[in-house]
Scaffold this active site. Structure first.
Site, short mmCIF file in Angstrom:
data_model
loop_
_atom_site.label_atom_id
_atom_site.label_comp_id
_atom_site.label_asym_id
_atom_site.label_seq_id
_atom_site.Cartn_x
_atom_site.Cartn_y
_atom_site.Cartn_z
CE LYS A 194 2.60 43.91 19.33
NZ LYS A 194 2.08 45.28 19.25
NE ARG A 204 4.39 46.25 26.42
CZ ARG A 204 3.89 45.07 26.70
NH1 ARG A 204 3.79 44.70 27.96
NH2 ARG A 204 3.48 44.28 25.75
NE ARG A 216 0.56 45.76 24.94
CZ ARG A 216 0.10 46.91 25.46
NH1 ARG A 216 -1.18 47.02 25.78
NH2 ARG A 216 0.92 47.93 25.66
CD GLU A 232 -4.15 35.94 14.45
OE1 GLU A 232 -4.48 36.76 13.57
OE2 GLU A 232 -4.68 35.94 15.59
CE LYS A 247 6.39 44.38 18.31
NZ LYS A 247 5.50 45.45 18.49
CB SER A 273 12.49 47.75 22.56
OG SER A 273 11.48 46.98 23.21
CE1 TYR A 311 12.94 51.10 18.35
CE2 TYR A 311 13.17 48.73 18.67
CZ TYR A 311 12.39 49.86 18.64
OH TYR A 311 11.05 49.77 18.92
C1 PBG Z 1 2.16 48.85 20.06
C2 PBG Z 1 3.52 48.34 19.78
C3 PBG Z 1 4.42 47.70 20.65
C4 PBG Z 1 5.60 47.51 19.91
C5 PBG Z 1 5.36 48.00 18.64
N1 PBG Z 1 4.06 48.48 18.56
C6 PBG Z 1 4.33 47.38 22.08
C7 PBG Z 1 3.40 46.37 22.60
O1 PBG Z 1 2.67 45.70 21.87
O2 PBG Z 1 3.36 46.25 23.81
C8 PBG Z 1 6.87 46.90 20.43
C9 PBG Z 1 8.11 47.35 19.76
C10 PBG Z 1 9.37 47.04 20.48
O3 PBG Z 1 9.42 46.40 21.55
O4 PBG Z 1 10.40 47.48 19.95
N2 PBG Z 1 1.15 47.94 20.19
#
Ligand code: PBG
Length: 322
Positions: A194, A204, A216, A232, A247, A273, A311
């Site tokens: 990720k 968010r 993060r 990882e 992701k 998203s 989505y």
């Molecule tokens: C929670 C999480 C996130 C997403 C999925 N689980 C946000 C992040 O890490 O800031 C993102 C999903 C998306 O953007 O559709 N940690």
């Protein structure tokens, strides 16, 4: 006479094209994200994620019914609790919003497979994915909390848990906790790879989970790295992950392919998203035909993803039916 090689023969008409198509999207490939809120009779469109909603548990059931009618059987749940605190208590409460959502779906549908996102950022007052300490995040203390959340989701009836926090050692810790509590049959889909991505912006907003300070980058990965992705994922598989995830998806198709070629486990990809928002807006504005959605999701599957969290699941299900 020079003989012309004619690859166009296999593109001559729709029938032959259907016959030789290498990659096919199926509705079974898709997992649809759902955002659950406290309260009743709430179905509120998320402004940054057109056609996706904040749903109270009663409306969640209606939404899942619509998904089932479209043939979608896989969902991943996210919760927006009313109360947040330093330790994200609501995330592992039996009466937490996700736990209530899982129970409601399981009571109402026999053939819906419920996955849950395991993370703390929606539940902590500071919006980080773990417990804070003087030097940032206390990795090892966070593991105990994440495992508690996973066990609590399994207890409520979740079919699969998906940790998205990126702490070290979480998969092993969670596997042990699930096994010790009688859930050795529950698979773990790890958000192994990720990235610290700007493409999470609209999420968010949807999940009210932006960190109140800092970013993060001490836990999510540097977008420039792919060898690190292999390290990882290898660790997660060793610790007991059943499925590994990459992701975001579209800017990381090379990483998806690398995972597929390197590891012999199913690969998931999260079409996040920001990827959704860009394309959805372009289609809505008439800049692109909606077939661009299929093409873009196809690229994720062609890159090697077996499972695609998107989505677009509802749009795709409709388009694939035609
Ligand atoms: C929670 C999480 C996130 C997403 C999925 N689980 C946000 C992040 O890490 O800031 C993102 C999903 C998306 O953007 O559709 N940690």
């Amino acid at each position: 006479m020079e003989i012309i090689k004619r690859p166009r023969r296999l593109r001559n008409n729709g029938l032959v094209r259907d016959l030789v198509r290498e990659t096919k999207l199926q509705v079974e490939n898709f997992v649809y994200p759902l955002f659950i809120v406290e309260g009743e009779n709430i179905k509120k469109e998320i402004p940054s994620l057109v056609d996706n909603y904040h749903l109270s548990v009663d409306k969640l059931i209606e939404e899942v019914r619509e998904l089932r009618e479209l043939g979608i059987k896989y969902v991943i749940l996210f919760g927006l609790p009313d109360e947040k605190d330093e330790f994200g208590k609501e995330a592992y409460s039996d009466e937490g919003i996700v736990q209530k959502g899982i129970r409601a779906i399981k009571e109402n549908f026999e053939d819906v497979y419920v996955m849950t996102d395991i993370c703390m950022c929606q539940y902590t007052s500071h919006g980080h994915c773990g417990i804070l300490c003087s030097h940032g995040i206390d990795n090892d203390q966070t593991l105990e909390y994440l495992s508690k959340i996973a066990v609590s989701h399994a207890k409520a009836g979740a079919d699969m848990v998906a940790p998205s926090d990126m702490m070290d050692g979480r998969i092993g810790n969670m596997r042990n906790a699930l096994d010790e509590n009688g859930y050795n049959h529950i698979p773990i889909m790890s958000y192994s790879v990720k990235y610290a991505s700007s493409f999470y912006g609209p999420f968010r907003d949807a999940a009210h989970s932006a960190p109140s300070s800092g970013d993060r980058k001490t836990y999510q990965m540097d977008p420039a790295n792919v060898n690190e992705a292999v390290r990882e994922a290898a660790l997660d598989i060793e610790e007991g992950a059943d499925i590994i995830m990459v992701k975001p998806a579209l800017s990381y198709l090379d990483v998806i392919r690398k995972m597929k070629d390197t590891f012999n486990v199913p690969i998931a990809a999260y079409n996040v998203s920001g990827e959704y928002a860009m394309l959805k807006l372009a289609v809505e504005k008439g800049l692109l035909d909606e077939k661009a959605i299929v093409e873009s999701i196809l690229s994720i599957k062609r890159a090697g993803a077996d499972i695609i969290i998107t989505y677009f699941a509802k749009d795709l299900a409709r388009m694939l039916k035609k």
